[in-house]
Scaffold this active site. Sequence first.
Site, PDB file in Angstrom:
ATOM      1  N   GLU A  74      -2.861  -8.405 -46.738  1.00 29.98           N
ATOM      2  CA  GLU A  74      -3.814  -7.301 -46.908  1.00 29.98           C
ATOM      3  C   GLU A  74      -3.115  -6.020 -47.355  1.00 29.98           C
ATOM      4  OE1 GLU A  74      -7.295  -4.791 -44.593  1.00 29.98           O
ATOM      5  OE2 GLU A  74      -6.005  -6.113 -43.431  1.00 29.98           O
ATOM      6  N   ASP A  94      -3.697 -11.386 -42.600  1.00 29.90           N
ATOM      7  CA  ASP A  94      -4.238 -10.094 -42.162  1.00 29.90           C
ATOM      8  C   ASP A  94      -3.452  -9.699 -40.917  1.00 29.90           C
ATOM      9  OD1 ASP A  94      -5.663  -7.848 -41.472  1.00 29.90           O
ATOM     10  OD2 ASP A  94      -7.622  -8.765 -41.738  1.00 29.90           O
ATOM     11  N   ILE A  96      -3.331  -6.989 -38.909  1.00 29.74           N
ATOM     12  CA  ILE A  96      -4.147  -6.468 -37.807  1.00 29.74           C
ATOM     13  C   ILE A  96      -5.591  -6.460 -38.281  1.00 29.74           C
ATOM     14  CG2 ILE A  96      -4.632  -4.545 -36.255  1.00 29.74           C
ATOM     15  CD1 ILE A  96      -1.765  -3.656 -36.479  1.00 29.74           C
ATOM     16  N   ASP A  97      -6.339  -7.480 -37.907  1.00 26.96           N
ATOM     17  CA  ASP A  97      -7.761  -7.499 -38.230  1.00 26.96           C
ATOM     18  C   ASP A  97      -8.487  -6.726 -37.153  1.00 26.96           C
ATOM     19  OD1 ASP A  97     -10.113  -8.285 -39.656  1.00 26.96           O
ATOM     20  OD2 ASP A  97     -10.534  -9.629 -37.981  1.00 26.96           O
ATOM     21  N   THR A  99      -8.435  -2.951 -37.597  1.00 25.08           N
ATOM     22  CA  THR A  99      -7.585  -1.757 -37.541  1.00 25.08           C
ATOM     23  C   THR A  99      -8.315  -0.572 -36.924  1.00 25.08           C
ATOM     24  OG1 THR A  99      -6.272  -2.456 -39.460  1.00 25.08           O
ATOM     25  CG2 THR A  99      -6.228  -0.118 -38.910  1.00 25.08           C
ATOM     26  N   ASP A 215      -9.443 -12.122 -44.493  1.00 23.27           N
ATOM     27  CA  ASP A 215     -10.410 -12.048 -43.401  1.00 23.27           C
ATOM     28  C   ASP A 215     -11.035 -13.408 -43.100  1.00 23.27           C
ATOM     29  OD1 ASP A 215     -10.355  -9.165 -43.018  1.00 23.27           O
ATOM     30  OD2 ASP A 215     -11.408  -9.017 -44.930  1.00 23.27           O
TER      31      ASP A 215
END
Length: 273
Positions: A74, A94, A96-97, A99, A215
């Site tokens: 990402e 990803d 830190i999905d 954030t 995602d």
Amino acid sequence: MTSTDSDCWGECLDVAVQIARKAGKVVQEAVKQEKRVSSKSTPTDLVTEADHQVEELIISTLREKFPSHRFIGEESSAAGEKCVLTDSPTWIIDPIDGTCNFVHSFPMVAVSIGFAVNKELELGVIYHCLDGALYTGRKGHGAFCNGVRLQVSKEKEIGAKRDPHTLDIFLGNMKKLLSAPAHGVRIIGSSTLALCHIASGAAEAYYQFGLHCWDVAAAAVIIREAGGCVMDTTGGPLDLMSRRVVAAGSQEVADYIVQQLQPISYGRDDHDP
């Protein structure tokens, strides 16, 4: 796929689990610290130093272990790297999905690591950093949460019907909230964890326009291996680069969602902005 490939993908899953746990510990510690936050495409599209740190940790560790593999991350994509899915073994990350949740210390935050070969998803790992739930899925081998096999709910209908007047009031209230000067209005705030709720049977369906491949990639494997379906909002097969998805515990519910949706175009991940 040869037996050698199959053994290799099993090793890939083991490595991804180890890295996800390691990255999760970094996120756990970072939540307690003061966050340095900036925005990307919009004021509500946030990024922190921890996002970059965790992505670098994941990619560098995977690259050392699998030097011939490709990577889509990402933050790398946000920094200008081409987001291209080829037939080569490719990790889709990803770091830190959620954030926005992370910035506000809201506990729905996850690390997501997906893996595709020949443009087909092979495995996914999602680690709920602040809860300790580890979701894993491997094509043809099932989906699990902390070692317990997952199974979608298989419900064929969704909830109670709502009259048009009630819906108008609900949507009007949501419009007012979305117009407020806030970072966001949350349901969960983490698409990967929301999708994992489909796999565990805790939710029946999920749809979204505007997501990115990182995602969806890991969660799609987990949902499918739990017996659910993941597809395009047009009703066709999932197109990982299309930035749209419908997931459900049953084909009937997925088809119902597709029939109700008015599409929104966000472009594609593999096209230049």
